[in-house]
Design a protein around this motif. Structure first.
Motif, short mmCIF file in Angstrom:
data_model
loop_
_atom_site.label_atom_id
_atom_site.label_comp_id
_atom_site.label_asym_id
_atom_site.label_seq_id
_atom_site.Cartn_x
_atom_site.Cartn_y
_atom_site.Cartn_z
N CYS A 418 -18.18 -46.38 -7.06
CA CYS A 418 -17.11 -46.38 -6.07
C CYS A 418 -16.46 -47.76 -6.07
O CYS A 418 -17.10 -48.75 -5.70
CB CYS A 418 -17.68 -46.07 -4.69
SG CYS A 418 -16.46 -46.24 -3.39
N CYS A 421 -16.48 -49.39 -2.23
CA CYS A 421 -17.64 -50.02 -1.60
C CYS A 421 -18.63 -50.58 -2.62
O CYS A 421 -19.68 -51.12 -2.26
CB CYS A 421 -18.34 -49.05 -0.65
SG CYS A 421 -19.24 -47.74 -1.51
N CYS A 434 -17.75 -40.49 -2.65
CA CYS A 434 -18.81 -41.49 -2.65
C CYS A 434 -19.84 -41.14 -1.57
O CYS A 434 -19.48 -40.83 -0.44
CB CYS A 434 -18.20 -42.86 -2.38
SG CYS A 434 -19.41 -44.15 -2.08
N HIS A 436 -21.72 -43.08 -0.11
CA HIS A 436 -21.90 -44.19 0.83
C HIS A 436 -20.71 -44.32 1.79
O HIS A 436 -20.89 -44.35 2.99
CB HIS A 436 -22.10 -45.50 0.07
CG HIS A 436 -23.28 -45.44 -0.86
ND1 HIS A 436 -24.56 -45.74 -0.46
CD2 HIS A 436 -23.37 -45.06 -2.16
CE1 HIS A 436 -25.39 -45.57 -1.49
NE2 HIS A 436 -24.68 -45.15 -2.54
N CYS A 437 -19.47 -44.36 1.23
CA CYS A 437 -18.31 -44.54 2.10
C CYS A 437 -17.39 -43.33 2.12
O CYS A 437 -16.35 -43.35 2.75
CB CYS A 437 -17.53 -45.79 1.69
SG CYS A 437 -16.59 -45.54 0.16
#
Ligand code: ZN
Ligand code: ZN
Length: 887
Positions: A418, A421, A434, A436-437
């Motif tokens: 990504c 991030c 992603c 995570h984000c």
């Protein structure tokens, strides 16, 4: 009833039966929970093209095992497949592009991969066709390709599981880089060659004072990436220098002099340059001393901008320039010749560069521990046994495995980055955002996995893993992994690691390693030497069965095989011998069809003819031996024994004696002929499948009703030996009869007696007189001896006329000389026999007086030797008597 052609034509017979087996689905096993299956997963040949003799050997051995187990009634699966062979295939297609003036970068990734697929489809068909020609009875309905959906899912699943357990990581490590292929390579993909190069002594001036430090290197251009000079911590010569600095010539970069215990004080001057970007040892030293890492090469092997004035030069051109510049500045102290080993790419032969690179690695140690245990505790057996140690040693010293390749052909690494991030998403299925984000602009890792990563999963991925399929439940763990000893580490070891990791169970019970096929003189076959034998050509010339016979008979696991025209001719001769013998039996059966119950009767009652009991006894002994040998993976020896039985006992003796009976309208040997032929064809089928099926089907046509138990030899029962049919008396008598015929034939040959000439013979025997007399017609016909008398030893006149006397184990044969031979020659022959017998007696005498032999050998062995000695002495006195009578 089809006629039996005079000569065997493999080209007419082989394709017909392969089609027949395929059409009847004989290669596809039925899952039967009550039975234990036999399973081999075929080592997938590289999709890069033609099969060579190594593949033919693999196919022959695996087919022998599969057909044998199938005939024993076990559900037998031999699963075929093909490997996409990442780097190997990419190199081949790149070479084809180069011929068209193209390269993969001009084409772009998508178009390039399309081109590879096109080529791969053609190549796969040719590999399958070649396996069919070899007679491989593998289950084509279960064929797999490493890039198929199933195996690909297995690859992604295994990757993610290992990543989640912390056993896959991404990191900066020193790897081997091929500037031609422009990819990282694993240690196993690098071939080390000994070369004679130079050791250059370079002077680095001290900073701010007079003097310099001299370092020695084989790769002077790497000085551009130096970030320190190091000496051994205990080296007194450099005590005052540690902590000072030197200035790198031309570049002017200032680097420290440090001390580290890893430096070898005996190399060069004892002071070494530290290039952490391009040397594994230097990389470790740099980590300890927190030195900067400078990479000086572009991916294609040219110098990058860190090389300053040398930027853009090829690495070898740069080396020359650096030397010249040091020389001009008076900083080249000397050049010495130096022998060392240099790594080369196994695929393209280019010299590899060790360099630091961000790659994906498998942390192998924990996997190796389980794989070591599985072999140590005997869950997996390696044949031949000597490779067990090789395997265990390698496992002990195993290093992390670099699995990412900067190629376009292969399994894409299931990792997405990504840019927003800077985190990674590792996922079996393609993620939409992603993890995570949740940003959707994620990019997949451009690299692919090492080909051997998918190969490592082969035994379970081909059976359906990660799905819990019926096949996986029934056929895993597999029975045997049969392959060449040269890929024990590349492949076998990794399959054991990954099988245990993913399945929690070993992938196979036995590893069978075969040797390499070399040429007739024992040299490795190579295109360069021009001694390569192509299996297709061998099949065209000799037939598949002959080729299979040539590469397997008399061989043993792990040992190399020397193959040339002689062995192939022997294979063809054997096929022809089989054909002619069978043709005789079949034609006789045609002329005199058997009664419905003839074979049943034969099995029920004991024949009154000794040769019938003898051949049945020999066959049963053979069957018992073969079973033991095959169970112990001694296929080559089993095959040899069947060959010897067929050619010797059956063709040379039984059939020849049967011909005499048949010529007198005595058809009693016919059931025996049919019965033995059937047994021999069954025994031979796993080794020579085509000719045996052809002959067996012809036999079936000529036998009444349901005499044979199957529609095809491939699924007929493999013979089981019956100890009750072993007849020691019959064997003893026949041995004596054969010895008489053979010895008389030898005398005839030695004395050049014309083939058509009858010679007189008298046989004297005590114990076997009656038995030999019963076979006198056979002796007469086969030894061409008439008149023939078989008498007891008592009847022998005290003074024979001048004659040749053969002293045999159970008899003496007297051949009157009348016009047949000259006496001098006969005396010479007897002299020769006496002196060689004397040597034997001396040897045995010595042995029986040897205290250490007497104390160590079992009593039975000692008794046997004494018995032998007695026999020899007896024979000696008879020979001496003959000699006396000649004079
Ligand atoms: Zn290469
Ligand atoms: Zn993100």
């Amino acid at each position: 009833m089809s006629e039996i052609p005079k000569a065997y034509e493999p080209g007419d017979v082989e394709p017909k039966w392969y089609r027949f087996w395929m059409e009847h689905g004989y290669f596809t096993p039925k899952i039967d929970p009550k039975k234990k299956p036999f399973v081999i997963i075929m080592p997938p040949p590289n999709v890069t093209g033609e099969l060579h003799l190594g593949h033919a050997l693999t196919a022959a051995l695996e087919d022998i095992m599969t057909r044998w187990h199938r005939m024993k009634g076990e559900p037998s699966l031999w699963l075929p497949g093909v490997d996409h062979a990442g780097i190997a295939t990419q190199v081949v297609v790149e070479q084809k592009l180069a011929a068209e003036g193209l390269d993969r970068h001009k084409l772009g990734r998508e178009k390039f991969v399309e081109r590879v697929w096109e080529w791969v489809k053609k190549s796969r068909t040719s590999i399958t066709d070649q396996h069919k020609r070899l007679g491989a009875s593998c289950d084509w309905t279960r064929e797999r390709f490493t890039l198929d959906e199933g195996p690909s899912l297995a690859v992604r699943t295994a990757f993610v599981r290992l990543y989640d357990k912390g056993l896959i990581y991404r990191g900066e490590r020193i790897i081997n880089w091929c500037p031609r292929c422009q990819t990282a390579l694993s240690d196993l993909e690098v071939q080390h060659k000994d070369v004679t190069g130079n050791l250059y002594y370079l002077r680095y001036p001290l900073e701010g004072e007079e003097g310099f430090v001299t370092v020695a290197t084989t790769r002077p251009e790497t000085y551009l990436g130096d970030t320190a000079v190091a000496v051994n911590s205990d080296d007194k010569r450099f005590k005052g220098l540690v902590g000072k600095k030197v200035v790198l010539p031309v570049l002017g970069r200032v680097i420290p002099i440090i001390a580290d215990s890893a430096v070898d004080p005996s190399f060069g001057t004892g002071a070494v340059k530290i290039t952490p970007g391009h040397d594994p040892v230097d990389f470790e030293i740099s980590e300890r001393h927190h030195l900067p890492i400078i990479k000086i090469l572009n991916p294609d092997g040219t110098m990058n901008k860190e090389a300053g004035p040398y930027e853009g030069l090829d690495r070898f051109v740069c080396r020359q320039r650096v030397i010249e510049d040091f020389k001009k500045a008076g900083l080249l102290e000397k050049i010495e010749t130096h022998h060392h080993s240099v790594g080369h790419c196994v695929r393209c032969g280019t010299m590899v560069e060790p360099e630091v690179s961000k790659q994906w690695f498998v942390k192998v140690a924990p996997l190796a521990e389980a794989a070591t245990k599985a072999v140590k505790d005997g869950r997996i057996t390696i044949i031949p046994e000597r490779f067990t140690r090789v395997y265990l040693n390698w496992m002990e010293n195993i290093r992390d495995w670099c699995i990412s390749r900067q190629l376009w052909w292969g399994h894409r690494i299931p990792v997405w980055y990504c840019p927003k991030c800077n985190e990674m998403t590792v996922s079996i299925e393609k993620p939409s955002k992603c993890s995570h984000c949740s940003d959707s602009k994620i990019v997949q890792d451009p690299d692919v996995l090492d080909t051997w990563f998918s190969s490592a999963l082969w035994p379970h991925s081909t059976l359906g893993w990660p799905e819990q399929t019926e096949d996986l439940k029934y056929f895993y763990p597999t029975s045997v992994m049969e392959t060449g000893y040269d890929i024990l580490f590349f492949w076998v070891a990794r399959m054991i690691m990954m099988g245990l990791e993913d399945m929690g169970e070993i992938p196979f019970h036995t590893v069978y390693l075969h040797g390499l096929i070399r040429d007739e003189k024992g040299e490795k076959m190579s295109k360069m030497k021009g001694n390569v034998l192509n299996p297709n050509d061998a099949i065209d010339e000799y037939g598949t069965d002959a080729l299979r016979f040539a590469i397997t008979t008399g061989t043993s696991p792990g040992n190399d095989i020397n193959l040339g025209p002689h062995r192939l001719e022997a294979g063809r001769n054997f096929a022809n011998k089989m054909w002619n013998a069978a043709r005789f039996v079949l034609q006789s059966l045609e002329a005199h069809p058997l009664d419905d119950d003839a074979v049943a009767k034969l099995k029920a009652s004991r024949s009154k003819e000794v040769e019938d009991r003898w051949i049945i006894s020999r066959l049963n002994k053979l069957i018992i031996n073969v079973d033991e040998l095959m169970s112990g993976f001694q296929f080559g020896e089993a095959e040899k024994q069947i060959h010897d039985f067929f050619w010797g006992d059956f063709c040379d003796w039984y059939i020849e004696m049967a011909k005499i009976r048949l010529s007198k309208s005595d058809f009693s040997p016919l059931p025996v002929l049919a019965f033995i032929l059937d047994g021999a064809l069954r025994l031979l089928h796993p080794f020579m499948p085509f000719i045996t099926e052809e002959l067996w089907q012809s036999l079936k046509q000529r036998l009444p009703g349901n005499s044979l138990d199957a529609d095809s030899l491939i699924i007929a029962k493999y013979p089981a030996g019956n100890k009750k049919l072993i007849d020691a008396d019959a064997e003893n008598t026949m041995e004596a009869v054969i010895e008489i015929i053979r010895s008389v034939r030898n005398v005839r040959a030695e004395h050049k007696v014309a083939a058509g000439k009858w010679i007189e013979a008298r046989v004297y025997s005590d114990e076997l007189q009656k038995e030999i007399a019963a076979k006198s017609e056979a002796v007469e016909t086969l030894a061409k001896a008439r008149p023939l008398a078989v008498l007891s030893r008592k009847e022998r006149p005290s003074k024979d006329e001048k004659a040749i006397v053969l002293v045999l184990k159970e008899s003496d044969v007297v051949l009157p000389l009348k016009g047949m031979v000259d006496v001098a020659a006969e005396k010479k022959r007897l002299d020769g026999e006496i002196s060689s017998l004397n040597r034997e007696i001396e040897r045995l005498d010595g042995r029986l007086e040897d205290k250490s032999f007497l104390s160590k050998a079992p009593a039975a062995v000692v008794d046997k030797e004494r018995e032998k000695l007695k026999g020899y002495k007896d024979k000696l006195s008879r020979l001496q008597q003959e000699l006396k009578e000649l004079s």
